[in-house]
Design an enzyme around this catalytic site. Structure first.
Site: not given
Ligand code: MRU
Length: 366
Positions: A53, A90, A203, A244
């Protein structure tokens, strides 16, 4: 970065076995497991079910997914189908589409017989570019942290709040938000990181806290609602988060809860930075609130909490009444006006169309 004494990336092509491997993040921090992804479906599952992720790592995984598929079936239909299958995994992180487009653009004009051979080096280059982008982000972010350290009594740490995991596990290496932190540590600048737990998937608690411990970064895990209080008390010097998808106008989409941190930061005069490699900018959109699709995840993530029991086994407990209705938006959008600066591989810029265009003129709208 390091796991024990070994340097790992979050994804790699094992040249001897000619296989693509990932760290399966579902097991961290309690178990460190490496798995091999072989078929297109493995890559799609790994992204959809969050074995991997984080926006840059999602893109890198998709690139290798296309490459593996080209070994099995390099035809036009298979290439298009692989693009569609991986793209559907996703919806929010734009690095996914960026990496898939980069692969398709390279492969489409080629004779199918030569596609697999060309695809693996391109996927490897996407990974290497991510590592280099993040290293540069770390150097630019380091200068901001150096400036903050200069205004404090010698030896007092720069206190950083971060949300979610925008660390090396979310990228191929270094991380985005964590790269300035790792660079500051290497430069001898004292740092203290406040790690938001990041409900519902945790996370921060599971991954960022593990990363910080693994690299000896002093840190405290805090509940998501603690950030505003800590800022009011002057205990946070800066916020750094990842993203993201950031629009061409500087609106920042990131893990749910980021927006509330940005509001609290503005109310308390705490600088709020977003670290991102340029593949995370969606140059086609300007209004983050209306144009970015926000992933809605299973309500079970809200009603149930997984964890480790005292005997080391894993378990999940229900924390709400049976059949409680839920909403589980996974991301939110922080308007550009709340962002102090964007830390990119080319430097730091204001979160605005002109700020981004000055650093990336090749993408500026005609
Ligand atoms: O749902 P996730 O764990 O994929 O979300 C990740 C995030 O929101 C991170 O902050 C984002 O991808 C930046 S990663 C360098």
């Amino acid at each position: 970065m390091r796991v024990g004494d070994t340097h790992y990336r979050s994804i790699w092509h094992d040249a001897d076995a000619d296989e693509v491997r990932i760290i399966d993040q579902r097991w961290l921090p309690h178990e460190f497991r490496v798995v091999t992804l072989r078929r297109l479906e493995d890559f799609a599952t790994a992204i959809r079910d969050m074995w991997v992720r984080g926006a840059p790592l999602i893109g890198a995984t998709a690139a290798y997914g296309i490459a593996e598929q080209m070994r099995r079936d390099p035809g036009d239909t298979a290439l298009e189908n692989a693009w569609q299958v991986l793209h559907a995994t996703r919806p929010t992180a734009i690095n996914l589409r960026w990496a898939l487009d980069a692969m398709r653009e390279l492969l489409r004009p080629l004779d199918p017989a030569s596609r697999a051979e060309a695809a693996f080096p391109r996927a490897a280059a996407i990974c290497d570019e991510d590592v280099e982008n993040n290293r540069r982000i770390g150097q630019h972010g380091l200068e901001i942290m150096r400036g903050i350290a200069a205004g404090k009594p010698i030896g007092e740490p720069v206190r950083v709040l971060t949300h979610c995991n925008a660390g090396w596990l979310a990228t191929v290496d270094w991380g985005t938000a964590t790269s300035p932190i790792y660079h500051a540590m290497e430069a001898g600048i004292p740092v203290h990181v406040f790690v938001d737990e990041t409900r519902p998937r945790g996370q921060g608690a599971l991954l960022t806290a593990w990363e910080m411990a693994g690299h000896g970064v002093p840190h405290d895990l805090v509940v998501d609602n603690a950030g505003g209080h800590l800022m009011q008390r002057g205990e946070i010097d800066m916020v750094i988060v990842g993203t993201d998808r950031t629009t061409a106008a500087g609106d920042v989409c990131n893990k749910i809860g980021t927006y509330l941190k940005a509001l609290a930061a503005q109310d308390n005069g705490v600088p709020f930075y977003v670290a991102l490699p340029s593949p995370t900018v969606d140059w086609t959109v300007t209004d983050g609130l209306s144009e970015i699709p926000i992933e809605e995840r299973d309500g079970r993530e809200v009603t149930h909490v997984p964890g480790k029991l005292a005997d080391g086994s894993r378990a999940e407990v229900q924390i709400s009444p049976d059949a409680t209705p839920t909403r589980n938006p996974a991301f939110d959008v922080t308007p550009a006006r709340l962002v102090t600066g964007l830390i990119t591989e080319r430097g730091v810029c204001p979160a605005s169309a002109s700020g981004l265009a000055a650093l990336f003129p090749e993408h500026a709208r005609k």
